[in-house]
Design an enzyme around this catalytic site. Structure first.
Site, mmCIF file in Angstrom:
data_model
loop_
_atom_site.group_PDB
_atom_site.id
_atom_site.type_symbol
_atom_site.label_atom_id
_atom_site.label_comp_id
_atom_site.label_asym_id
_atom_site.label_seq_id
_atom_site.Cartn_x
_atom_site.Cartn_y
_atom_site.Cartn_z
ATOM 1 N N ASP A 10 0.846 -1.195 0.000
ATOM 2 C CA ASP A 10 0.000 0.000 0.000
ATOM 3 C C ASP A 10 0.887 1.254 0.000
ATOM 4 O O ASP A 10 1.633 1.481 0.956
ATOM 5 C CB ASP A 10 -0.861 -0.048 1.272
ATOM 6 N N GLY A 32 -9.831 3.581 -6.207
ATOM 7 C CA GLY A 32 -8.466 3.062 -6.359
ATOM 8 C C GLY A 32 -7.471 3.714 -5.412
ATOM 9 O O GLY A 32 -7.782 4.008 -4.250
ATOM 10 N N ASP A 34 -6.270 6.656 -5.527
ATOM 11 C CA ASP A 34 -6.711 8.034 -5.236
ATOM 12 C C ASP A 34 -7.570 8.052 -3.969
ATOM 13 O O ASP A 34 -7.328 8.843 -3.034
ATOM 14 C CB ASP A 34 -7.497 8.542 -6.453
ATOM 15 N N THR A 118 -3.195 1.767 -14.563
ATOM 16 C CA THR A 118 -3.382 0.323 -14.770
ATOM 17 C C THR A 118 -4.580 -0.265 -14.025
ATOM 18 O O THR A 118 -4.811 -1.465 -14.100
ATOM 19 C CB THR A 118 -2.122 -0.472 -14.360
ATOM 20 N N GLY A 119 -5.325 0.569 -13.306
ATOM 21 C CA GLY A 119 -6.517 0.073 -12.614
ATOM 22 C C GLY A 119 -7.759 0.457 -13.385
ATOM 23 O O GLY A 119 -8.038 -0.064 -14.470
ATOM 24 N N TYR A 121 -8.400 2.924 -15.208
ATOM 25 C CA TYR A 121 -8.151 3.462 -16.549
ATOM 26 C C TYR A 121 -7.716 2.410 -17.572
ATOM 27 O O TYR A 121 -7.575 2.717 -18.758
ATOM 28 C CB TYR A 121 -7.145 4.617 -16.490
HETATM 29 N N1 AR6 Z 1 -1.299 1.382 -3.051
HETATM 30 C C1 AR6 Z 1 -0.649 1.076 -4.182
HETATM 31 N N2 AR6 Z 1 -1.274 0.785 -5.351
HETATM 32 C C2 AR6 Z 1 -2.623 0.786 -5.334
HETATM 33 C C3 AR6 Z 1 -3.391 1.093 -4.184
HETATM 34 C C4 AR6 Z 1 -2.667 1.404 -2.995
HETATM 35 N N3 AR6 Z 1 -3.284 1.711 -1.856
HETATM 36 N N4 AR6 Z 1 -4.713 1.017 -4.492
HETATM 37 C C5 AR6 Z 1 -4.774 0.659 -5.800
HETATM 38 N N5 AR6 Z 1 -3.522 0.506 -6.308
HETATM 39 P P1 AR6 Z 1 -6.218 3.081 -10.027
HETATM 40 P P2 AR6 Z 1 -5.959 4.565 -12.586
HETATM 41 C C6 AR6 Z 1 -3.095 0.159 -7.679
HETATM 42 O O1 AR6 Z 1 -7.514 2.508 -10.467
HETATM 43 O O2 AR6 Z 1 -6.049 3.307 -13.347
HETATM 44 C C7 AR6 Z 1 -9.530 6.847 -9.535
HETATM 45 O O3 AR6 Z 1 -10.911 6.829 -9.341
HETATM 46 C C8 AR6 Z 1 -4.079 -0.565 -8.551
HETATM 47 O O4 AR6 Z 1 -4.021 -1.964 -8.290
HETATM 48 O O5 AR6 Z 1 -6.108 3.584 -8.638
HETATM 49 O O6 AR6 Z 1 -4.881 5.562 -12.939
HETATM 50 C C9 AR6 Z 1 -9.040 8.231 -9.966
HETATM 51 O O7 AR6 Z 1 -9.758 9.256 -9.331
HETATM 52 C C10 AR6 Z 1 -3.526 -0.235 -9.939
HETATM 53 O O8 AR6 Z 1 -2.469 -1.116 -10.268
HETATM 54 O O9 AR6 Z 1 -5.777 4.342 -10.993
HETATM 55 C C11 AR6 Z 1 -9.282 8.197 -11.448
HETATM 56 O O10 AR6 Z 1 -10.630 8.491 -11.748
HETATM 57 C C12 AR6 Z 1 -2.923 1.153 -9.767
HETATM 58 O O11 AR6 Z 1 -2.874 1.384 -8.357
HETATM 59 C C13 AR6 Z 1 -8.981 6.766 -11.831
HETATM 60 O O12 AR6 Z 1 -9.217 6.008 -10.642
HETATM 61 C C14 AR6 Z 1 -3.725 2.267 -10.408
HETATM 62 O O13 AR6 Z 1 -5.119 1.989 -10.311
HETATM 63 C C15 AR6 Z 1 -7.552 6.584 -12.222
HETATM 64 O O14 AR6 Z 1 -7.361 5.269 -12.682
#
Ligand code: AR6
Length: 171
Positions: A10, A32, A34, A118-119, A121
């Site tokens: 995390d 995610g 954020d 990668t989540g 998006y």
């Molecule tokens: N620590 C580390 N990595 C994490 C954590 C954490 N606590 N939580 C999730 N991940 P995402 P995006 C990973 O969806 O794809 C939001 O709503 C997750 O497994 O958080 O850039 C924003 O407001 C994945 O590999 O971000 C935007 O609307 C990575 O973080 C949108 O999501 C990114 O996943 C952005 O989407």
């Protein structure tokens, strides 16, 4: 010695000068990583974000870290994956480069990144890892004051992609 490390877990728990947030262009929070960052930082983070007037895809903005162990949060907006033909690789590279330059400009020596885009998006994890590693390596050459960049994988599968990308580019 490589200045790029990996970590599984995390990102909100890391004691570094800055953690990077995979935000959306409103900078007003979301799901995610954020959502996790806003929960861990507390409501003052949203208060400061409201003053920033959002952020364009590929750009980055910085705030304090509030209740996080990290001193700063760098908010960047990754591209939504549309198949790779709409400039996604360049925009993702720009997230890493802009975030590192902003970190250096704010005297941050240690910076941690999640796997931007990668989540929610939908950017393919392996492709994103290659772009992350390549861009960070290139940008660090111009930023000697940054000591360590930690690439944070949320699970072992994402970590394996990071290790593969780091291995491939280390000639
Ligand atoms: N620590 C580390 N990595 C994490 C954590 C954490 N606590 N939580 C999730 N991940 P995402 P995006 C990973 O969806 O794809 C939001 O709503 C997750 O497994 O958080 O850039 C924003 O407001 C994945 O590999 O971000 C935007 O609307 C990575 O973080 C949108 O999501 C990114 O996943 C952005 O989407």
């Amino acid at each position: 010695m490589s200045r790029i490390e990996t970590h599984v877990g995390d990102i909100t728990r890391l004691t570094v000068d800055a953690i990077v947030n995979a935000a959306n262009s409103s900078l007003l929070g979301g799901g995610g990583v954020d959502g996790a960052i806003h929960r861990a930082a507390g409501p003052d983070l949203l208060r400061e974000c409201r003053l920033l007037n959002g952020c364009k895809t590929g750009d980055a903005k910085i705030t304090a870290g509030y209740d996080l162990p990290a001193r700063h949060v760098i908010h960047t907006v990754g591209p939504v994956w549309h198949g790779g033909t709409e400039g996604e690789p360049g925009l993702l590279a720009s997230c890493y480069e802009s975030s590192l330059r902003l970190a250096a400009a704010n005297n941050c020596r240690t910076v941690a990144f999640p796997a931007i885009s990668t989540g929610i998006y939908g950017y393919p994890t392996g492709l994103a890892a290659e772009t992350a590693v390549g861009t960070i390596r290139n940008t660090l050459e111009e930023l000697p004051d940054i000591e360590t960049v930690t690439l944070v994988a949320f699970d072992d599968a994402a970590h394996a992609y990071l290790l593969k990308a780091l291995e491939r580019k280390e000639d």
